[in-house]
Enzyme design. Structure first.
Site, PDB file in Angstrom:
ATOM      1  N   ARG A 184      37.521  27.008  58.051  1.00  0.00           N
ATOM      2  CA  ARG A 184      37.953  26.084  56.842  1.00  0.00           C
ATOM      3  C   ARG A 184      36.840  25.750  56.391  1.00  0.00           C
ATOM      4  NH1 ARG A 184      39.642  20.690  58.881  1.00  0.00           N
ATOM      5  NH2 ARG A 184      37.763  20.186  57.999  1.00  0.00           N
ATOM      6  N   HIS A 237      40.259  19.287  55.349  1.00  0.00           N
ATOM      7  CA  HIS A 237      41.344  19.307  56.065  1.00  0.00           C
ATOM      8  C   HIS A 237      42.548  19.223  54.776  1.00  0.00           C
ATOM      9  CE1 HIS A 237      44.920  18.766  58.322  1.00  0.00           C
ATOM     10  NE2 HIS A 237      45.172  17.531  57.747  1.00  0.00           N
ATOM     11  N   TYR A 269      31.984  14.696  60.019  1.00  0.00           N
ATOM     12  CA  TYR A 269      32.001  15.396  61.528  1.00  0.00           C
ATOM     13  C   TYR A 269      31.355  16.719  61.697  1.00  0.00           C
ATOM     14  CZ  TYR A 269      35.950  17.264  59.144  1.00  0.00           C
ATOM     15  OH  TYR A 269      36.893  17.778  58.283  1.00  0.00           O
TER      16      TYR A 269
END
Lengths: 329, 387
Positions: B257, B261, B270
């Protein structure tokens, strides 16, 4: 006189399944032990012998799998009737009701629908183990898009199940198992389909209205019979049959006539269907009320282990006392 | 019983197109140039549509948005392998499959504008709508595959989900159901390495997702998900297995990805830039383009023209969607789609709602324009900033 047969609720439900599977080859039955075993209560007895393992399917032991498969089959164009062995186990598959079954019509602006039936034995009174006694109908009743049905006897069980299978909405069909074999009724053998969302007035009366459903119908009828004979009561008795969307119009009309109302259900009191009935009577019949509305219900506790279940369930004593309250106000 | 060992089989792997645009000719599927260009066009359209949608979200034209950037080969590869009769059970990150199956840009934007109406075209198709609760589509996919089997159709249900979904009970119940009943299903995992901020290694101790197939007694394969050809071949093979009554397949497509998100997420919290950079050269569109240019199927000029056509298409699709939203649509239409027939009490509520709406335009655009990433996490910040 129409031809009839004297049946228990289990036999009447079984008859409905046979009839609907015969009528529409898209109807199929799935669940745990519904095949050769005929279901733990024998509601699906004999179906696999007649319709084969393609249409009467013993699934893996997986409630979400079963309920999800039913959603998928319905989306595909079949008419699945899935059985969850006890209503206390619906929660393992609850997700599929909440997230999909009830929303597919809205999510697709009417393009898709989910014509599935979820059958499960519910409620207490048979000295069963924990998780086998729940009356959680208002959990589903608070999920718009689901139709929630609870029959009270053999005849309406058959007629309502037939209607549920023919409905294009997802139906949660809760069967009060204490009634499974405790009543026999004359069930007409013609295609007797009960409309969903419609209450039955079991007795017309002028003095007060009793609104109930499921296993409590039997109890209410017994208590009222005694009251009529011994105390001269004149109750109007309403069996809601469909819990949601429920037939409030019949209730409102009745209470506008009697001015007094008692509601009896096994489910917990707070937020139970009784609370909603009270609210609607306030909305639509406020000026007709002659007394505060009484509720006899299960307590706001989990269902206790079975040695104490009689303290939880509505009983003749509590119902009689509530009638005295509304009549003496 | 003495101590022994049970051999449990293995999972296949497949990689055809490398990062430089060179293919293993022996593994290549037979695809004509027209199909190759279609695949490339769909991948590029998906990428540009995502990028534009991200801009529209920042401008407040659409709501929270989940892009597919970096996963185009996995999606278009599977989408083009599927026939019209194959059922498509998506999660919410399958734009490439939707485009391959003919979804319009207008309807795509309508969904992200918070308008259900774009889904009304699903009637009579083998497409079911987006499922948001993670993995829950994995269970109803089993029912769809079951229906296909009952009707003895030469088709399969292809269900899509991410690496995070494989930790959910719904995934297990669905795939086990399909295995036990030998149903025509393809469980297609886009392993994009991240479930919001949770990396793949925190989801399971399993070395691969594909190996879970062994436990279900079904076929499993791990493919390079950023390689259109590997995904296409694995999907065709899985579908063939389903058509032939050989049961379900679990396909793990390794991808990444590359973006957020959703627009409410900020990956800088993160994961490292270094990691993101490592996936640059594995980008599926870049690899496909290199291959097509090497084979002289696509020239630089062709590509420029294609970019211009796609940009215009996206803009036109958005304009159509916005025009639909502004076309005086019924703000209370949802009351009509709860039950087959509207119950009396709901009708009463609808009338009350209608009464209170009189003379007001209440169809909402998405949001106020936002700057940068943040979304849900930034709501509090904005309020603070205003103090």
């Amino acid at each position: 006189m129409a031809e009839t047969k004297r049946l228990t609720m289990v036999e009447a439900l079984n008859l409905a399944l046979f009839e609907e599977m015969e009528r529409d080859k898209n109807v199929l039955v799935l669940g745990e032990d519904v095949g050769v075993d005929g279901g733990v209560f024998r509601v699906t007895k004999g179906l696999v012998e007649k319709y084969g393992e393609e249409r009467v399917v013993d699934t893996p032991l997986a409630e979400e799998g079963i309920m999800g498969a039913a959603v998928g089959l319905a989306l595909y164009g079949k008419r699945p009737v899935c059985e969850i062995q006890f209503s206390g186990f619906i929660f393992e598959g609850y997700e599929q009701l909440e997230s999909h079954a009830r929303r597919l019509r809205l999510r697709t602006h009417g393009a898709l629908e989910c014509p599935m039936v979820l059958r499960a034995p519910c409620a207490g009174g048979i000295r069963a183990l924990e998780h086998h006694n729940e009356s959680a109908e208002m959990i589903y009743g608070h999920m718009p898009g689901l139709v929630v049905v609870m029959p009270s006897g053999p005849r309406n069980a058959r007629g309502l199940l037939k209607a549920a299978i023919r409905s294009n909405d997802p139906v949660v069909f809760l069967e009060p198992k204490s009634v499974y074999r405790s009543i026999r009724e004359d069930v007409p053998l013609h295609d007797d389909v009960y409309p969903l969302g419609k209450a039955a007035v079991l007795r017309e009366g002028s003095q007060f209205t009793v609104v109930t459903y499921g296993a409590q119908v039997k109890l209410v009828k017994e208590v009222m019979k005694k009251g009529i004979e011994e105390q001269g009561w004149d109750p109007e008795i309403i069996d809601l049959q469909t819990i949601m969307p429920f037939d409030y119009e019949t209730v409102v009309q009745s209470v506008q006539k009697t001015g007094r109302c008692l509601i009896v259900h096994e489910a917990p009191r707070s937020g139970g269907l009784g609370a909603e009935i009270v609210a609607r009577l306030i909305e639509f019949s406020f000026l007709y009320l002659e007394a505060p509305i009484e509720r006899v219900t299960g307590w706001d506790t989990p269902f206790p282990f079975y040695a104490r279940e009689d303290t939880y369930l509505p009983d003749a004593q509590r119902i009689t006392s509530a009638v005295h309250n509304i009549l003496s106000y | 019983m003495p101590r022994g060992k049970i051999e449990l089989g293995s999972v296949e792997t497949l990689s055809i197109l490398d990062c430089k645009g060179t293919v293993d000719e022996g593994l290549m599927p037979l695809l004509d140039n027209k199909t190759l260009l279609k695949a490339y066009r769909l991948m590029l359209l998906g990428r540009r549509l995502d990028e534009q949608a991200m801009r529209y979200q920042r401008q407040g034209r659409i709501g929270t948005f989940a892009p597919n950037i970096g996963q185009e080969a996995a999606q278009v590869g599977a989408g083009l392998a599927m026939k019209k009769e194959d059922w498509f059970a998506p999660s919410f990150r399958e734009l490439g499959v939707w485009l391959a199956r003919g979804m319009t840009i207008k309807n795509y934007f309508l969904g992200w504008m918070g308008i259900e109406d774009g889904n009304s075209g699903l009637k009579g198709t083998a497409n079911v709508p987006v499922a948001v609760p993670v993995a829950t589509q994995c269970t109803y996919a089993a029912g769809i595959a079951w229906g296909i089997k009952l009707d003895k159709k030469k088709a399969a249900c292809v269900v899509f989900f991410g690496d995070g979904a494989t930790s959910e009970g719904s995934f297990h119940e669905g795939i086990n159901f399909c295995g036990a009943m030998n149903l025509p299903a393809v469980y297609f995992c886009q392993n994009n390495q991240w479930a919001i901020s949770t990396p793949r290694k925190k989801q399971t101790k399993s070395e691969t997702i594909a190996q879970k197939a062994i436990a279900y007694g079904i076929h499993g394969i791990q493919v390079d998900g950023n390689d259109f050809f590997s995904v296409y071949v694995a999907s065709i093979e899985a579908l063939k297995r389903a058509y032939e009554g050989k049961g379900p397949t679990l396909v793990e497509a390794i991808t990444y990805r590359r973006s957020v998100h959703t627009t409410a997420d900020d990956p800088r919290v993160y994961r490292s830039e270094k990691e993101e950079k490592e996936w640059d050269e594995k980008d599926p569109i870049h690899r496909m383009r290199s291959y097509l240019e090497k084979k002289k199927i696509l020239t630089k000029e062709d590509n420029e023209k294609l970019e211009a056509v796609i940009a215009a298409e996206i803009k036109a699709g958005y304009v159509e969607a916005e025009a639909y939203r502004n076309s005086n649509i019924d703000p209370l239409s949802y009351f009509d789609y709860i039950y087959k027939e509207i119950p009396p009490y709901l009708k009463w509520q609808k009338e009350i709602a209608r009464h209170h709406l009189k003379g007001r335009n209440v169809i909402k655009g998405a949001t106020e324009p936002v700057k940068g990433t943040g979304g849900a996490a930034a709501v509090g910040q904005l309020e603070e900033a205003e103090d």
